[in-house]
Design a protein around this motif. Structure first.
Motif, PDB file in Angstrom:
ATOM      1  N   LEU A  43       0.722  -1.119   0.014  1.00 64.46           N
ATOM      2  CA  LEU A  43      -0.114   0.007   0.070  1.00 64.46           C
ATOM      3  C   LEU A  43       0.854   1.131  -0.073  1.00 64.46           C
ATOM      4  O   LEU A  43       2.277   1.357   0.293  1.00 64.46           O
ATOM      5  CB  LEU A  43      -0.881   0.019   1.356  1.00 64.46           C
ATOM      6  CG  LEU A  43      -1.968  -1.231   1.007  1.00 64.46           C
ATOM      7  CD1 LEU A  43      -1.597  -2.307   2.226  1.00 64.46           C
ATOM      8  CD2 LEU A  43      -3.386  -0.877   1.380  1.00 64.46           C
ATOM      9  N   ASN A  44       0.419   2.405  -0.290  1.00 64.19           N
ATOM     10  CA  ASN A  44       0.854   3.617  -0.457  1.00 64.19           C
ATOM     11  C   ASN A  44       1.815   4.059   0.599  1.00 64.19           C
ATOM     12  O   ASN A  44       3.174   4.299   0.279  1.00 64.19           O
ATOM     13  CB  ASN A  44      -0.249   4.652  -0.603  1.00 64.19           C
ATOM     14  CG  ASN A  44       0.398   5.881  -1.811  1.00 64.19           C
ATOM     15  OD1 ASN A  44       1.555   6.102  -1.719  1.00 64.19           O
ATOM     16  ND2 ASN A  44      -0.679   6.431  -2.062  1.00 64.19           N
ATOM     17  N   LEU A  45       1.565   4.239   1.792  1.00 62.76           N
ATOM     18  CA  LEU A  45       2.655   4.781   2.798  1.00 62.76           C
ATOM     19  C   LEU A  45       3.534   3.674   3.189  1.00 62.76           C
ATOM     20  O   LEU A  45       4.549   4.198   3.126  1.00 62.76           O
ATOM     21  CB  LEU A  45       1.704   4.952   4.011  1.00 62.76           C
ATOM     22  CG  LEU A  45       2.614   5.453   5.250  1.00 62.76           C
ATOM     23  CD1 LEU A  45       3.133   7.014   5.024  1.00 62.76           C
ATOM     24  CD2 LEU A  45       1.360   5.584   6.564  1.00 62.76           C
ATOM     25  N   TYR A  46       3.114   2.388   3.277  1.00 66.54           N
ATOM     26  CA  TYR A  46       4.032   1.470   3.682  1.00 66.54           C
ATOM     27  C   TYR A  46       5.318   1.365   2.462  1.00 66.54           C
ATOM     28  O   TYR A  46       6.454   1.196   2.491  1.00 66.54           O
ATOM     29  CB  TYR A  46       3.370   0.102   3.541  1.00 66.54           C
ATOM     30  CG  TYR A  46       2.426  -0.079   4.411  1.00 66.54           C
ATOM     31  CD1 TYR A  46       2.202   0.511   5.701  1.00 66.54           C
ATOM     32  CD2 TYR A  46       1.402  -1.093   4.216  1.00 66.54           C
ATOM     33  CE1 TYR A  46       1.248   0.425   6.232  1.00 66.54           C
ATOM     34  CE2 TYR A  46       0.444  -1.431   5.092  1.00 66.54           C
ATOM     35  CZ  TYR A  46       0.279  -0.547   6.241  1.00 66.54           C
ATOM     36  OH  TYR A  46      -0.849  -0.742   7.176  1.00 66.54           O
ATOM     37  N   GLY A  47       4.853   1.634   1.017  1.00 67.58           N
ATOM     38  CA  GLY A  47       5.755   1.395   0.052  1.00 67.58           C
ATOM     39  C   GLY A  47       6.553   2.551   0.049  1.00 67.58           C
ATOM     40  O   GLY A  47       8.165   2.722  -0.174  1.00 67.58           O
ATOM     41  N   ASP A  48       6.013   3.663   0.539  1.00 70.71           N
ATOM     42  CA  ASP A  48       6.841   5.001   0.549  1.00 70.71           C
ATOM     43  C   ASP A  48       7.918   4.867   1.503  1.00 70.71           C
ATOM     44  O   ASP A  48       9.058   5.033   1.240  1.00 70.71           O
ATOM     45  CB  ASP A  48       6.090   6.327   1.119  1.00 70.71           C
ATOM     46  CG  ASP A  48       6.631   7.530   1.081  1.00 70.71           C
ATOM     47  OD1 ASP A  48       7.784   7.877   0.312  1.00 70.71           O
ATOM     48  OD2 ASP A  48       6.051   8.433   1.171  1.00 70.71           O
ATOM     49  N   ILE A  49       7.615   4.403   2.893  1.00 66.04           N
ATOM     50  CA  ILE A  49       8.837   4.018   3.860  1.00 66.04           C
ATOM     51  C   ILE A  49       9.752   3.041   3.729  1.00 66.04           C
ATOM     52  O   ILE A  49      10.994   3.252   3.726  1.00 66.04           O
ATOM     53  CB  ILE A  49       7.958   4.061   5.009  1.00 66.04           C
ATOM     54  CG1 ILE A  49       7.155   5.070   5.562  1.00 66.04           C
ATOM     55  CG2 ILE A  49       9.033   3.383   5.989  1.00 66.04           C
ATOM     56  CD1 ILE A  49       6.130   4.896   6.707  1.00 66.04           C
ATOM     57  N   LEU A  50       9.121   1.940   3.059  1.00 68.31           N
ATOM     58  CA  LEU A  50      10.084   0.630   2.717  1.00 68.31           C
ATOM     59  C   LEU A  50      11.083   1.109   1.878  1.00 68.31           C
ATOM     60  O   LEU A  50      12.281   0.662   1.760  1.00 68.31           O
ATOM     61  CB  LEU A  50       9.210  -0.510   2.581  1.00 68.31           C
ATOM     62  CG  LEU A  50       8.440  -1.019   3.721  1.00 68.31           C
ATOM     63  CD1 LEU A  50       7.899  -2.292   3.172  1.00 68.31           C
ATOM     64  CD2 LEU A  50       9.385  -1.464   4.888  1.00 68.31           C
ATOM     65  N   SER A  51      10.676   1.810   0.843  1.00 65.46           N
ATOM     66  CA  SER A  51      11.708   2.081  -0.282  1.00 65.46           C
ATOM     67  C   SER A  51      12.793   3.046   0.383  1.00 65.46           C
ATOM     68  O   SER A  51      13.932   2.819  -0.347  1.00 65.46           O
ATOM     69  CB  SER A  51      11.013   2.762  -1.551  1.00 65.46           C
ATOM     70  OG  SER A  51      10.116   3.680  -1.154  1.00 65.46           O
ATOM     71  N   ASP A  52      12.446   3.819   1.178  1.00 66.57           N
ATOM     72  CA  ASP A  52      13.900   4.510   1.817  1.00 66.57           C
ATOM     73  C   ASP A  52      14.479   3.618   2.692  1.00 66.57           C
ATOM     74  O   ASP A  52      15.541   3.840   2.574  1.00 66.57           O
ATOM     75  CB  ASP A  52      13.184   5.887   2.892  1.00 66.57           C
ATOM     76  CG  ASP A  52      12.777   6.883   1.846  1.00 66.57           C
ATOM     77  OD1 ASP A  52      12.702   6.957   0.667  1.00 66.57           O
ATOM     78  OD2 ASP A  52      13.021   8.164   2.456  1.00 66.57           O
ATOM     79  N   VAL A  53      13.782   2.610   3.188  1.00 66.78           N
ATOM     80  CA  VAL A  53      14.784   1.771   4.380  1.00 66.78           C
ATOM     81  C   VAL A  53      15.466   0.786   3.350  1.00 66.78           C
ATOM     82  O   VAL A  53      16.767   0.836   3.653  1.00 66.78           O
ATOM     83  CB  VAL A  53      13.756   0.517   4.998  1.00 66.78           C
ATOM     84  CG1 VAL A  53      14.545  -0.422   5.763  1.00 66.78           C
ATOM     85  CG2 VAL A  53      12.917   1.616   5.865  1.00 66.78           C
ATOM     86  N   ALA A  54      14.991   0.584   2.088  1.00 66.67           N
ATOM     87  CA  ALA A  54      15.875  -0.266   1.094  1.00 66.67           C
ATOM     88  C   ALA A  54      17.010   0.457   0.496  1.00 66.67           C
ATOM     89  O   ALA A  54      18.018   0.006   0.465  1.00 66.67           O
ATOM     90  CB  ALA A  54      14.963  -0.860   0.015  1.00 66.67           C
ATOM     91  N   ALA A  55      16.678   1.906   0.368  1.00 68.00           N
ATOM     92  CA  ALA A  55      17.440   2.817  -0.150  1.00 68.00           C
ATOM     93  C   ALA A  55      18.776   2.952   0.806  1.00 68.00           C
ATOM     94  O   ALA A  55      20.009   3.059   0.513  1.00 68.00           O
ATOM     95  CB  ALA A  55      16.936   4.123  -0.753  1.00 68.00           C
ATOM     96  N   GLY A  56      18.544   2.962   1.967  1.00 67.55           N
ATOM     97  CA  GLY A  56      19.448   3.354   2.944  1.00 67.55           C
ATOM     98  C   GLY A  56      20.319   1.872   3.044  1.00 67.55           C
ATOM     99  O   GLY A  56      21.587   2.136   3.348  1.00 67.55           O
ATOM    100  N   VAL A  57      19.626   0.699   2.977  1.00 63.43           N
ATOM    101  CA  VAL A  57      20.521  -0.497   2.898  1.00 63.43           C
ATOM    102  C   VAL A  57      21.477  -0.550   1.782  1.00 63.43           C
ATOM    103  O   VAL A  57      22.547  -0.905   2.025  1.00 63.43           O
ATOM    104  CB  VAL A  57      19.428  -1.794   2.917  1.00 63.43           C
ATOM    105  CG1 VAL A  57      20.190  -3.093   2.613  1.00 63.43           C
ATOM    106  CG2 VAL A  57      18.832  -1.918   4.377  1.00 63.43           C
TER     107      VAL A  57
END
Ligand code: ATP
Length: 339
Positions: A221-235
């Motif tokens: 969903l929209n908000l989860y995708g927004d947050i998780l993609s920043d987490v993934a980018a950080g990794v």
């Protein structure tokens, strides 16, 4: 010839977009670039964050390359990004994150996050009362079916093997429950091309950090995708690494996942990788597959040769990093299929 609407925007947007356009010009001579104003500068020049001329150009072009805009706390501020996503019906947000450098000895990450882009927490419908504010979070069957079908198709077309639905249906039983049910139904019907996985959003965040190679494709969903993609980018090393594509039935806008980074704007040190890779996504979307691969390979080779940007502790600014990418593309064949 394909027409590309270029929207540099605010902060580091113009710096990273210029780098990406230079690389795209080297990748193929089949693109015609037309620049337009968006964001704070557009407000000053035309009285609107998304002027009509810009929006008309976005609609008439074959695709758009966007930098970033700085949001404002002014009462008349409306997000041009949320507006164009809605008005152009860009229902799918695709965010691939792939490690290009080794970060703190962690396993490499290579995940595609497919985020529902039209509803969820981003409907901007808030109801005020004496005690506080209620934000309306909308999940519909139609939008859920559209994004899950898109994710299945995108995963298969890109040779992926596993599709994971990330949700919080144990708490949000109605809304996330509907999304999860749609996922289960559509995965039943996809004839075994993909393995079905499910994960709660909190444990998905932990897993992305602790086992970066655990995921193949995520639909969420929209908000989860927004947050998780920043987490993934950080990794993968930071926000400078994550490109993003907003895709709809008729239109598309490609951009870096990061924002306008006002803290480093104008210093020439922004990492242009996410925007260059967004350009590669746009090339593939338009059918220039060879050119897209050439860009991705040149970026990988640049990192593999040890050329690091400031955000990774290296000494390359936006321009010198891009020069190294361009050097690796000299003599690459243009996309013959579009001549
Ligand atoms: P906005 O309000 O536009 O979202 P922001 O600064 O709140 O801006 P981001 O632009 O996403 O959010 O930036 C978050 C942090 O990541 C900032 O410290 C920024 O400098 C850094 N950052 C973002 N993009 C890049 C990039 N391309 N290269 C280097 N650092 C970046």
């Amino acid at each position: 010839m394909k027409r590309i609407c270029v929207l540099p925007g605010d902060g580091i947007g113009p710096e990273v977009v210029e780098c990406a356009v230079d690389v795209l010009k080297q990748a193929t001579d089949q693109l015609d670039f037309i620049h337009a104003d968006i964001g704070q500068l557009a407000k000053e020049k035309h009285g609107s964050y998304l002027p009509d001329e810009t929006f008309d150009l976005m609609k008439s072009c074959d695709s758009c390359l966007f930098g970033a805009v700085t949001s404002s706390e002014r009462s008349d501020y409306t997000s041009p990004v949320l507006t164009f996503r809605k008005e152009l019906d860009l229902f799918a947000n695709v965010r691939p994150v792939r490690s290009l450098v080794s970060v703190h000895g962690r396993s490499a990450i290579d995940v595609i996050i497919i985020r529902e882009n039209s509803e969820g927490m981003y409907t901007q419908r808030e109801v005020f009362d004496d005690e506080g504010v209620t934000t309306l979070r909308r999940v519909t069957r139609k939008a859920s079916e559209r994004i899950v079908s898109f994710a299945i198709r995108y995963s298969v077309e890109n040779g992926r093997k596993r599709l994971c639905c990330v949700h919080k249906a144990n708490v949000l039983r109605g809304s996330d429950g509907l999304f999860l049910q749609v996922f289960r139904d559509l995965m039943e019907r996809q004839q075994g091309h993909l393995t079905k996985e499910e994960q709660l959003v909190d444990s998905a965040a932990l897993k992305l950090v602790n086992e970066p190679d655990a995921f193949d494709v995520i639909v969420t969903l929209n908000l989860y995708g927004d947050i998780l993609s920043d987490v993934a980018a950080g990794v993968a090393g930071g926000l400078g690494f994550a490109p993003s594509g907003n895709i709809g039935p008729k239109h598309s806008v490609f951009e870096p996942s990061h924002g306008s980074a006002p803290d480093i704007a104008g210093k020439g040190i922004a990492n242009p990788t996410a925007t260059i890779l967004a350009g590669a996504m746009m090339l593939r979307h338009l059918g220039f597959n060879d050119a897209s691969r050439a860009v991705e390979r040149a970026v990988s080779d640049t990192y593999a040769s040890g050329h690091l940007t400031y955000d990774l502790g290296g000494r390359h600014g936006s321009k010198t990093f891009t020069d190294h990418v361009l050097k690796r593309m000299v003599g690459k064949p243009l996309d013959e299929s579009h001549r």
